[in-house]
Design an enzyme around this catalytic site. Sequence first.
Site, PDB file in Angstrom:
ATOM      1  N   ARG A 170      65.148 -42.631  66.483  1.00 18.22           N
ATOM      2  CA  ARG A 170      64.389 -43.693  67.144  1.00 18.22           C
ATOM      3  C   ARG A 170      63.862 -44.659  66.082  1.00 18.22           C
ATOM      4  O   ARG A 170      63.609 -44.252  64.966  1.00 18.22           O
ATOM      5  CB  ARG A 170      63.155 -43.100  67.837  1.00 18.22           C
ATOM      6  N   ARG A 174      56.600 -51.711  67.581  1.00 16.00           N
ATOM      7  CA  ARG A 174      55.251 -51.785  68.147  1.00 16.00           C
ATOM      8  C   ARG A 174      55.003 -53.214  68.612  1.00 16.00           C
ATOM      9  O   ARG A 174      54.973 -54.126  67.785  1.00 16.00           O
ATOM     10  CB  ARG A 174      54.275 -51.395  67.047  1.00 16.00           C
ATOM     11  N   ARG A 247      67.028 -33.584  48.502  1.00 16.21           N
ATOM     12  CA  ARG A 247      67.043 -34.927  47.930  1.00 16.21           C
ATOM     13  C   ARG A 247      65.800 -34.961  47.046  1.00 16.21           C
ATOM     14  O   ARG A 247      64.744 -34.455  47.428  1.00 16.21           O
ATOM     15  CB  ARG A 247      66.963 -35.948  49.066  1.00 16.21           C
ATOM     16  N   ARG A 278      59.657 -47.707  46.165  1.00 15.51           N
ATOM     17  CA  ARG A 278      58.259 -48.064  46.430  1.00 15.51           C
ATOM     18  C   ARG A 278      57.496 -48.217  45.124  1.00 15.51           C
ATOM     19  O   ARG A 278      57.853 -47.597  44.120  1.00 15.51           O
ATOM     20  CB  ARG A 278      57.536 -46.956  47.204  1.00 15.51           C
ATOM     21  N   GLU A 298      58.740 -45.321  42.469  1.00 14.85           N
ATOM     22  CA  GLU A 298      59.361 -44.132  43.047  1.00 14.85           C
ATOM     23  C   GLU A 298      60.870 -44.353  43.143  1.00 14.85           C
ATOM     24  O   GLU A 298      61.322 -45.266  43.826  1.00 14.85           O
ATOM     25  CB  GLU A 298      58.753 -43.947  44.440  1.00 14.85           C
ATOM     26  N   TYR A 346      60.706 -29.918  55.886  1.00 15.98           N
ATOM     27  CA  TYR A 346      59.779 -30.970  55.479  1.00 15.98           C
ATOM     28  C   TYR A 346      58.507 -30.787  56.287  1.00 15.98           C
ATOM     29  O   TYR A 346      58.517 -30.863  57.514  1.00 15.98           O
ATOM     30  CB  TYR A 346      60.337 -32.389  55.686  1.00 15.98           C
ATOM     31  N   ASP A 348      54.597 -32.159  56.691  1.00 14.18           N
ATOM     32  CA  ASP A 348      53.446 -32.970  56.311  1.00 14.18           C
ATOM     33  C   ASP A 348      52.290 -32.027  56.010  1.00 14.18           C
ATOM     34  O   ASP A 348      52.342 -30.855  56.380  1.00 14.18           O
ATOM     35  CB  ASP A 348      53.061 -33.893  57.481  1.00 14.18           C
TER      36      ASP A 348
HETATM   37  C1  LIG Z   1      56.941 -37.588  47.969  1.00 16.87           C
HETATM   38  C2  LIG Z   1      56.143 -36.858  48.994  1.00 16.87           C
HETATM   39  C3  LIG Z   1      55.151 -37.524  49.689  1.00 16.87           C
HETATM   40  C4  LIG Z   1      54.414 -36.855  50.654  1.00 16.87           C
HETATM   41  N1  LIG Z   1      53.466 -37.569  51.338  1.00 16.87           N
HETATM   42  C5  LIG Z   1      52.754 -36.960  52.296  1.00 16.87           C
HETATM   43  C6  LIG Z   1      51.789 -37.714  53.056  1.00 16.87           C
HETATM   44  O1  LIG Z   1      51.561 -38.906  52.842  1.00 16.87           O
HETATM   45  N2  LIG Z   1      51.121 -37.047  54.028  1.00 16.87           N
HETATM   46  C7  LIG Z   1      51.318 -35.724  54.323  1.00 16.87           C
HETATM   47  O2  LIG Z   1      50.677 -35.189  55.223  1.00 16.87           O
HETATM   48  N3  LIG Z   1      52.207 -34.990  53.600  1.00 16.87           N
HETATM   49  C8  LIG Z   1      52.934 -35.570  52.603  1.00 16.87           C
HETATM   50  N4  LIG Z   1      53.846 -34.841  51.886  1.00 16.87           N
HETATM   51  C9  LIG Z   1      54.008 -33.391  52.163  1.00 16.87           C
HETATM   52  C10 LIG Z   1      53.095 -32.466  51.315  1.00 16.87           C
HETATM   53  O3  LIG Z   1      53.373 -32.667  49.948  1.00 16.87           O
HETATM   54  C11 LIG Z   1      53.357 -31.009  51.714  1.00 16.87           C
HETATM   55  O4  LIG Z   1      53.009 -30.789  53.060  1.00 16.87           O
HETATM   56  C12 LIG Z   1      52.604 -29.966  50.878  1.00 16.87           C
HETATM   57  O5  LIG Z   1      52.570 -30.272  49.518  1.00 16.87           O
HETATM   58  C13 LIG Z   1      53.263 -28.601  51.040  1.00 16.87           C
HETATM   59  O6  LIG Z   1      52.538 -27.619  50.328  1.00 16.87           O
HETATM   60  P1  LIG Z   1      53.265 -26.281  49.857  1.00 16.87           P
HETATM   61  O7  LIG Z   1      52.204 -25.415  49.269  1.00 16.87           O
HETATM   62  O8  LIG Z   1      54.084 -25.714  50.957  1.00 16.87           O
HETATM   63  O9  LIG Z   1      54.334 -26.729  48.760  1.00 16.87           O
HETATM   64  P2  LIG Z   1      54.149 -27.294  47.271  1.00 16.87           P
HETATM   65  O10 LIG Z   1      53.122 -28.346  47.226  1.00 16.87           O
HETATM   66  O11 LIG Z   1      55.509 -27.614  46.786  1.00 16.87           O
HETATM   67  O12 LIG Z   1      53.592 -26.025  46.459  1.00 16.87           O
HETATM   68  C14 LIG Z   1      54.410 -24.948  46.055  1.00 16.87           C
HETATM   69  C15 LIG Z   1      53.898 -24.487  44.705  1.00 16.87           C
HETATM   70  O13 LIG Z   1      54.595 -23.285  44.336  1.00 16.87           O
HETATM   71  C16 LIG Z   1      54.860 -23.339  42.952  1.00 16.87           C
HETATM   72  N5  LIG Z   1      55.973 -22.420  42.671  1.00 16.87           N
HETATM   73  C17 LIG Z   1      57.243 -22.525  43.121  1.00 16.87           C
HETATM   74  N6  LIG Z   1      57.987 -21.515  42.624  1.00 16.87           N
HETATM   75  C18 LIG Z   1      57.171 -20.758  41.852  1.00 16.87           C
HETATM   76  C19 LIG Z   1      57.371 -19.599  41.051  1.00 16.87           C
HETATM   77  N7  LIG Z   1      58.569 -19.008  40.960  1.00 16.87           N
HETATM   78  N8  LIG Z   1      56.323 -19.104  40.371  1.00 16.87           N
HETATM   79  C20 LIG Z   1      55.095 -19.685  40.442  1.00 16.87           C
HETATM   80  N9  LIG Z   1      54.865 -20.808  41.182  1.00 16.87           N
HETATM   81  C21 LIG Z   1      55.883 -21.338  41.867  1.00 16.87           C
HETATM   82  C22 LIG Z   1      55.202 -24.801  42.726  1.00 16.87           C
HETATM   83  O14 LIG Z   1      55.097 -25.145  41.349  1.00 16.87           O
HETATM   84  C23 LIG Z   1      54.178 -25.506  43.596  1.00 16.87           C
HETATM   85  O15 LIG Z   1      52.992 -25.767  42.890  1.00 16.87           O
HETATM   86  C24 LIG Z   1      54.636 -35.484  50.929  1.00 16.87           C
HETATM   87  C25 LIG Z   1      55.630 -34.816  50.226  1.00 16.87           C
HETATM   88  C26 LIG Z   1      56.386 -35.485  49.279  1.00 16.87           C
HETATM   89  C27 LIG Z   1      57.473 -34.750  48.578  1.00 16.87           C
END
Ligand SMILES: Cc1cc2nc3c(=O)[nH]c(=O)nc-3n(C[C@H](O)[C@H](O)[C@H](O)COP(=O)(O)OP(=O)(O)OC[C@H]3O[C@@H](n4cnc5c(N)ncnc54)[C@H](O)[C@@H]3O)c2cc1C
Length: 370
Positions: A170, A174, A247, A278, A298, A346, A348
């Site tokens: 979609r 707006r 990606r 960006r 970026e 993915y 948020d």
């Molecule tokens: C470019 C980008 C922009 C984003 N913008 C937004 C936004 O505007 N709004 C929004 O709501 N969300 C956004 N997000 C999503 C948001 O980043 C995620 O929802 C969130 O970070 C997920 O948390 P997580 O703990 O699952 O993963 P992560 O933040 O990836 O944390 C996982 C952690 O595990 C660690 N790890 C991995 N393997 C190992 C290992 N073997 N040993 C020890 N440590 C390890 C990593 O180093 C990392 O620190 C964005 C994501 C990206 C990529």
Amino acid sequence: MSSYDLLVVGSGLFGAIIAHEARAEGKTVLVVEKRDHIGGNCYTEEVDGIHVHKYGAHIFRTSDKSIWEYVEQFCEFNNFVNSPVANYKGELYNMPFNMNTFHALWGVVTPDEARAKIEEQRVACENPRNLEEHVLSLVGRDVYEKLVKGYTEKQWGKPCTELPPSIMRRIPLRMIYDNNYFNDRYQGIPIGGYTAVLEKMLEGCEVRLSTDYLADKEALDALASQVVYTGTLDSYFDYRFGPLEYRSLRFEHERLDVENYQGVAVMNFNDRETPYTRIIEHKHFEFGTQPTTVISREYPQEWTVGIEPFYPMEDAENRARFERYRELAEGEEKVRFGGRLGEYRYYDMQDTVKSALAKYAAWFGGNGVR
Ligand SMILES: Cc1cc2nc3c(=O)[nH]c(=O)nc-3n(C[C@H](O)[C@H](O)[C@H](O)COP(=O)(O)OP(=O)(O)OC[C@H]3O[C@@H](n4cnc5c(N)ncnc54)[C@H](O)[C@@H]3O)c2cc1C
């Protein structure tokens, strides 16, 4: 005898919430993190009093009051509203596509005039075979050429004629004058940056940075009776069925001796020629008045094993591979898997919060989202 009740692998948002909930129930928690800082991709670093989003712009938003209030335990949100600007060869357009965008494109003033213009430009196509045909059939030539084509091709590294229509099912148009990118009830940036939020979540836990769990798995497992792993699932199983593909992105951060570089937090570059998608100017997330600024360009990039995984490839091949890893994960007795990497999704931040609370409740009891 284990020294800790729980070992959490990864100090991102998911791991930090699991750790916090466990501490709140009086459990002893060890968190290991392979990076040299906590916070995962939410990490912010302070430069000249500006909180720099080191892994891309992070704007917290949700329409779920319980999630908003849960995070508010750890911070106060400001009233930032994301209103990005699209730059196409020096022509500026408001995002998301709304009456301001249509006025700038065609000089139209009323919603009926905008609808008529879109209708006139649409290229009808019953069964679009690729993204180009699909978008042209929805929004017509100008929006496609100026605002969709170049940006999407940079993002995915392929021409739109080779991308599936499913990437953009979609395209919300707006028909009001409203540049607020999101439709959510709540939106903001934590005052003081995300790292402070994550620090609060991890209070009372032992945190070991620069520690790769997989490099020392046996010894670390022996320290705790339960493990929650938030890293990539394929690496946990030594890529037995091949890597799960992503990606990726590369960021170029720059500190500048100017007060205000672009006048907005997020500017998209929608032409094909500009190599980045960006520029983020971080101070505008917090209405900063510092004399200097920090910007981040970026760049989308190919992913290979070893570089930072950002966006999972949502295709059938990778989904099928993930299912095979998931079956293996279910067979693990002591280790549980979660977060955007462990679930190959993915997420948020609001999805991450919701998933972490629901998973904590399912694994260890508790109430889930409160
Ligand atoms: C470019 C980008 C922009 C984003 N913008 C937004 C936004 O505007 N709004 C929004 O709501 N969300 C956004 N997000 C999503 C948001 O980043 C995620 O929802 C969130 O970070 C997920 O948390 P997580 O703990 O699952 O993963 P992560 O933040 O990836 O944390 C996982 C952690 O595990 C660690 N790890 C991995 N393997 C190992 C290992 N073997 N040993 C020890 N440590 C390890 C990593 O180093 C990392 O620190 C964005 C994501 C990206 C990529």
